[in-house]
Motif scaffolding. Structure first.
Motif, PDB file in Angstrom:
ATOM      1  N   ALA A  43       0.840  -1.206   0.000  1.00 21.09           N
ATOM      2  CA  ALA A  43       0.000   0.000   0.000  1.00 21.09           C
ATOM      3  C   ALA A  43       0.872   1.253   0.000  1.00 21.09           C
ATOM      4  O   ALA A  43       0.606   2.218  -0.731  1.00 21.09           O
ATOM      5  CB  ALA A  43      -0.922  -0.013   1.215  1.00 21.09           C
ATOM      6  N   ARG A  44       1.948   1.241   0.799  1.00 21.23           N
ATOM      7  CA  ARG A  44       2.823   2.422   0.870  1.00 21.23           C
ATOM      8  C   ARG A  44       3.524   2.665  -0.464  1.00 21.23           C
ATOM      9  O   ARG A  44       3.660   3.801  -0.916  1.00 21.23           O
ATOM     10  CB  ARG A  44       3.843   2.264   1.999  1.00 21.23           C
ATOM     11  N   GLU A  45       3.980   1.589  -1.101  1.00 22.19           N
ATOM     12  CA  GLU A  45       4.645   1.741  -2.412  1.00 22.19           C
ATOM     13  C   GLU A  45       3.669   2.297  -3.450  1.00 22.19           C
ATOM     14  O   GLU A  45       4.021   3.167  -4.251  1.00 22.19           O
ATOM     15  CB  GLU A  45       5.191   0.393  -2.891  1.00 22.19           C
ATOM     16  N   LEU A  46       2.449   1.798  -3.419  1.00 25.16           N
ATOM     17  CA  LEU A  46       1.457   2.270  -4.400  1.00 25.16           C
ATOM     18  C   LEU A  46       1.091   3.720  -4.120  1.00 25.16           C
ATOM     19  O   LEU A  46       0.986   4.537  -5.035  1.00 25.16           O
ATOM     20  CB  LEU A  46       0.208   1.379  -4.369  1.00 25.16           C
ATOM     21  N   ASP A  47       0.916   4.056  -2.838  1.00 23.30           N
ATOM     22  CA  ASP A  47       0.584   5.441  -2.474  1.00 23.30           C
ATOM     23  C   ASP A  47       1.664   6.410  -2.960  1.00 23.30           C
ATOM     24  O   ASP A  47       1.363   7.531  -3.375  1.00 23.30           O
ATOM     25  CB  ASP A  47       0.458   5.587  -0.945  1.00 23.30           C
ATOM     26  N   ALA A  48       2.913   5.958  -2.899  1.00 19.12           N
ATOM     27  CA  ALA A  48       4.027   6.835  -3.282  1.00 19.12           C
ATOM     28  C   ALA A  48       4.243   6.871  -4.795  1.00 19.12           C
ATOM     29  O   ALA A  48       5.072   7.643  -5.277  1.00 19.12           O
ATOM     30  CB  ALA A  48       5.305   6.358  -2.590  1.00 19.12           C
ATOM     31  N   GLY A  49       3.537   6.046  -5.523  1.00 26.82           N
ATOM     32  CA  GLY A  49       3.789   5.969  -6.967  1.00 26.82           C
ATOM     33  C   GLY A  49       5.164   5.377  -7.258  1.00 26.82           C
ATOM     34  O   GLY A  49       5.796   5.677  -8.268  1.00 26.82           O
ATOM     35  N   ALA A  50       5.649   4.523  -6.349  1.00 24.28           N
ATOM     36  CA  ALA A  50       7.009   3.991  -6.480  1.00 24.28           C
ATOM     37  C   ALA A  50       7.076   2.710  -7.304  1.00 24.28           C
ATOM     38  O   ALA A  50       8.158   2.321  -7.749  1.00 24.28           O
ATOM     39  CB  ALA A  50       7.598   3.736  -5.094  1.00 24.28           C
TER      40      ALA A  50
END
Ligand code: MUC
Ligand code: MG
Length: 365
Positions: free
Chosen positions: A250-257
């Motif tokens: 979720a954090r990676e997706l939120d960051a657009g990473a």
């Protein structure tokens, strides 16, 4: 029916070849057979693979996590209460692969109890899935020869090429495979081996070779670099080591990473893997069903998950590296035909352990 205890049996299989990649090498197939026992004699089974360079777990730590924590945590529970079991095993932090394997063995048990294959219980979208093979580091000519061997022998047409070495070697290896198999679907995995600048230069050189995506280019902690690279590249950046849980994904997706996620049932079981899949579906993010160099049991487990869902059934799943092993515990090897792996039709994972082989390869007797 109640779970009575979980066995963790360490075993060591012989290798046909050592798998090398930028973050380490799989030099020993020192896996763990997980057996979830019940008061009615039904047993669920799965395989755990220690990957210290990815999660910090070892064969000894997986055995200890199961024997000292996870077994007691699920004792007395109904095997069908997979959410409750997940809650209990989730109370142990870390130990990703140990927890994942317990979840998978519980699902095997659920399938046996209901007399249906896990592939059907998870979603039953398709009967089988295309198989991808990972080509580990080696001499570029040998890597190309391996790809050709898998294309000819098994009908494989999707390959993940391990990169993350010196730029010239990465380019030489990927070029050799592309020239040997002009129509193959290729993607690369740097296993965090580049820095940001190196990743830029490498991918600029690799893109003309027709690569579909780039997996885990830089250290996991460098999310900002991943975000910049993902914005720069015309093909998706795949999150693997950066997406080892629902929350980190979720954090990676939120960051657009990351633009694609590698879901590995060996670390997130079926329970969390399908949550990650749902998260990605909601964001319109494609998922690849990935591998951590499983043995044959793990390959069948992955092959039970990937065809079960509409979102994963159409993309090759990484299941072929069980062939890096010279022998295994299964009475019947995985069924790979015409570039596709067909999960067993028996209940649960449909696997049958050859007890003589287990006696031979186990390390605890
Ligand atoms: C991958 O996708 O990174 C490398 C180490 C490991 O455990 O699995 C791999 C494959
Ligand atoms: Mg990877």
């Amino acid at each position: 029916m109640q779970i009575t205890h979980i066995d963790a049996i360490p075993f060591l299989l012989p290798l046909r070849r050592v798998a090398r990649f930028a973050s380490g090498a799989r030099e020993r197939a020192d896996h763990v057979l997980v057996r979830v026992h019940t008061d009615e004699g039904l047993v669920g089974q799965a395989e755990a693979q220690p990957r210290p360079y990815t999660y910090g777990e070892t064969q000894a730590s997986i055995v200890a996590a199961i024997r000292e924590h996870l077994s007691a945590a699920v004792t007395g529970l109904d095997p069908l209460a997979t959410e409750r079991i997940d809650e209990r095993i989730g109370a142990l932090v870390g130990n990703t692969v140990a927890r994942g394997a317990v979840d998978l063995a519980v699902w095997d048990l659920v399938g046996k109890l209901l007399d249906r294959p896990c592939r059907e219980l998870l979603g039953g979208y398709a009967p089988d899935v295309a198989a991808a093979h990972m080509i580990s580091h080696g001499d570029p000519a040998a890597m190309a020869a391996e790809a050709v061997e898998y294309a000819e022998r098994w009908g494989i047409s999707t390959f993940k090429v391990k990169v993350g070495r010196e730029l010239a070697v990465d380019i030489a290896a990927t070029t050799a495979i592309r020239e040997a198999l002009p129509d193959a679907e290729l993607y690369v995995d740097a296993n965090r081996g580049w820095d940001e600048d190196g990743a830029r230069r490498a991918v600029q050189a690799l893109l003309p070779l027709g690569i579909r995506s780039i997996e885990e280019p830089v250290p996991v902690d460098d999310r900002d670099a991943r975000r910049r690279l993902a914005a720069l590249w015309p093909v998706p950046l795949v999150g693997d080591e950066s997406c080892t849980s629902l929350a980190s994904t979720a954090r990676e997706l939120d960051a657009g990473a990351v633009g694609t996620v590698s879901v590995k049932v060996a670390r997130t079981g079926f329970t969390d893997s399908r949550r990650i899949l749902g998260l990605c579906l909601g964001r319109g993010i494609p998922v690849t069903v990935g591998s951590q160099y499983e043995g044959a049991i793990g390959a069948i487990t992955t092959a039970s998950f990937a065809p079960a869902f509409a979102a994963t059934a159409g993309r090759a799943a990484e299941v072929m590296n069980y062939t890096d092993l010279a022998d295994d515990l299964l009475a019947v090897p995985p069924d790979v035909r015409g570039g596709r792996i067909v999960p067993p039709s028996g209940p649960g994972l449909g696997i049958e352990i050859d007890e003589d082989k287990l006696d031979h390869y186990r390390l605890d007797s």
